[in-house]
Design an enzyme around this catalytic site. Structure first.
Site, short mmCIF file in Angstrom:
data_model
loop_
_atom_site.label_atom_id
_atom_site.label_comp_id
_atom_site.label_asym_id
_atom_site.label_seq_id
_atom_site.Cartn_x
_atom_site.Cartn_y
_atom_site.Cartn_z
N SER A 114 1.83 -7.37 -0.66
CA SER A 114 2.55 -8.36 0.14
C SER A 114 1.88 -9.73 0.22
CB SER A 114 2.90 -7.81 1.52
OG SER A 114 1.82 -7.76 2.38
N THR B 29 0.83 -1.22 0.00
CA THR B 29 0.00 0.00 0.00
C THR B 29 0.86 1.26 0.00
OG1 THR B 29 -1.79 -1.15 1.11
CG2 THR B 29 -1.76 1.22 1.35
N1 ASP Z 1 -2.68 -5.50 1.22
C1 ASP Z 1 -1.60 -4.58 1.34
C2 ASP Z 1 -0.28 -5.32 1.25
O1 ASP Z 1 0.09 -5.99 2.19
C3 ASP Z 1 -1.69 -3.91 2.63
C4 ASP Z 1 -0.60 -2.95 2.95
O2 ASP Z 1 0.39 -2.82 2.28
O3 ASP Z 1 -0.75 -2.28 3.95
O4 ASP Z 1 0.38 -5.22 0.25
#
Ligand code: ASP
Length: 323
Positions: free
Chosen positions: A55, A12
């Site tokens: 991720s 994110t």
């Molecule tokens: N779903 C996103 C990820 O882990 C959440 C984040 O980065 O905060 O890539």
């Protein structure tokens, strides 16, 4: 000026929110790379983006790739520290993988964001900046891998994502952060325990993670046995107990010398062989399950994956999980 290696990996922190649909996703260039100029005043930066993944797409192979990049720069570029930007969903697993595998005294800081780069109240650039401030701080040396978000510094071993959306999601249940970040300073108030390093050259094993529940029986364990796994982590009940109907399936795995590590699905406390009833911790320990020293399930899985590269000896593995 200190030299800091920055590894952007996605998440994110490097995504944009679509103003019409509200969907958050990676679009074009990582926005943090443009902003790096502002952080250049703090340190001499070597910036790399080995991949740009949400991720949930990250696997131990990408974690290993990061380890190799860090080792390379430690050897060849005389870096004073490392900052990794990462999605928050699996951030704690990458941080712990690096904590167990990178043998160095220089600070390694992993950070992320809960709000994408163009959202109101975005925390990405701020967390990136405070991570660089932490990585250049003399007191951050020899503290293992650190996770920095929301003005707190956590030890990789203890930190976990606790909230789906709140910016204070990263917490270290039972232990708390080891330091705080103020407007002007970085203050460490606890010393973390330093992890024994597991010097792996490859990652060749398959380790699964399963959570116990009321009424669980052996069927999932028989299925895992048929899948040919190399190791298993069970998030057990409470102090480290399982429903009695799981025992035959667990025994089938043990008969094939598959190491099984027990952690608790409680997020505080440590599993111990206290209860003597059928399925209780005493029986599980006697049957050969390895009791982990307070790790959560996802981190015990990373550790077992690495341990399997080093030893298959039950006694040595027990020792590694006790440290
Ligand atoms: N779903 C996103 C990820 O882990 C959440 C984040 O980065 O905060 O890539």
């Amino acid at each position: 000026m200190k030299k800091i290696l920055v590894l952007h990996t996605g998440g994110t922190i490097s995504m944009y929110e679509d103003e019409e649909t509200g969907a958050v996703k990676p679009v074009g260039e990582n926005p943090l790379i443009n902003k790096t100029k502002e952080i250049n005043k703090l340190a001499d930066l070597i910036v790399e983006a080995p991949f740009n993944l949400p991720s949930p797409h990250i696997t131990p192979n990408e974690m290993f790739q990061l380890k190799r990049r860090i080792d390379y720069h430690i050897k060849n570029s005389q870096i004073d520290g490392v900052v990794i930007t990462h999605g928050t969903d699996t951030l704690e697993e990458t941080a712990y993988f690096l904590d167990l595998t990178v043998d160095t005294q220089i600070p390694i800081v992993v950070t992320g964001a809960m709000r994408s780069s163009n959202e109101i109240g975005t925390d990405g650039l701020y967390n990136f900046l405070t991570s660089v401030r932490t990585a250049i701080h003399n007191d951050a040396k020899n503290k293992g891998v650190l996770v920095v978000l929301n003005d707190e510094i956590h030890a990789a071993k203890n930190v976990t994502k606790t909230h789906t959306s709140n910016v204070s999601t990263f917490q270290s249940p039972q232990y708390g952060p080891i330091g705080i970040i103020t407007k002007k300073d970085i203050l460490f108030h606890h010393l973390p325990t330093i992890e024994r390093k597991l010097p792996v050259q490859s990652l060749c094993h398959r380790v699964e993670l399963i959570k116990a529940y009321a009424g669980m029986d052996s069927s999932l364990f028989y299925a895992l046995n048929n899948m040919g796994i190399d190791g298993l982590v069970i998030e057990a009940l409470g102090q480290g107990n399982l429903p009695p109907a799981t025992i035959p399936g667990i025994q089938a795995l043990l008969n094939r010398n598959i190491p099984i590590v027990l952690v608790s699905r409680c997020f505080n406390g440590i599993v111990e062989d206290i209860y003597g009833y059928e399925g209780g911790g005493a029986q599980l320990k006697q049957n050969g399950l390895i009791f982990s020293n307070g790790l959560n399930g996802q981190k015990a899985r990373i550790k077992l994956l690495l341990c399997l590269e080093i030893t298959k000896n039950q006694y040595e593995m027990e020792k590694l999980f006790h440290d």
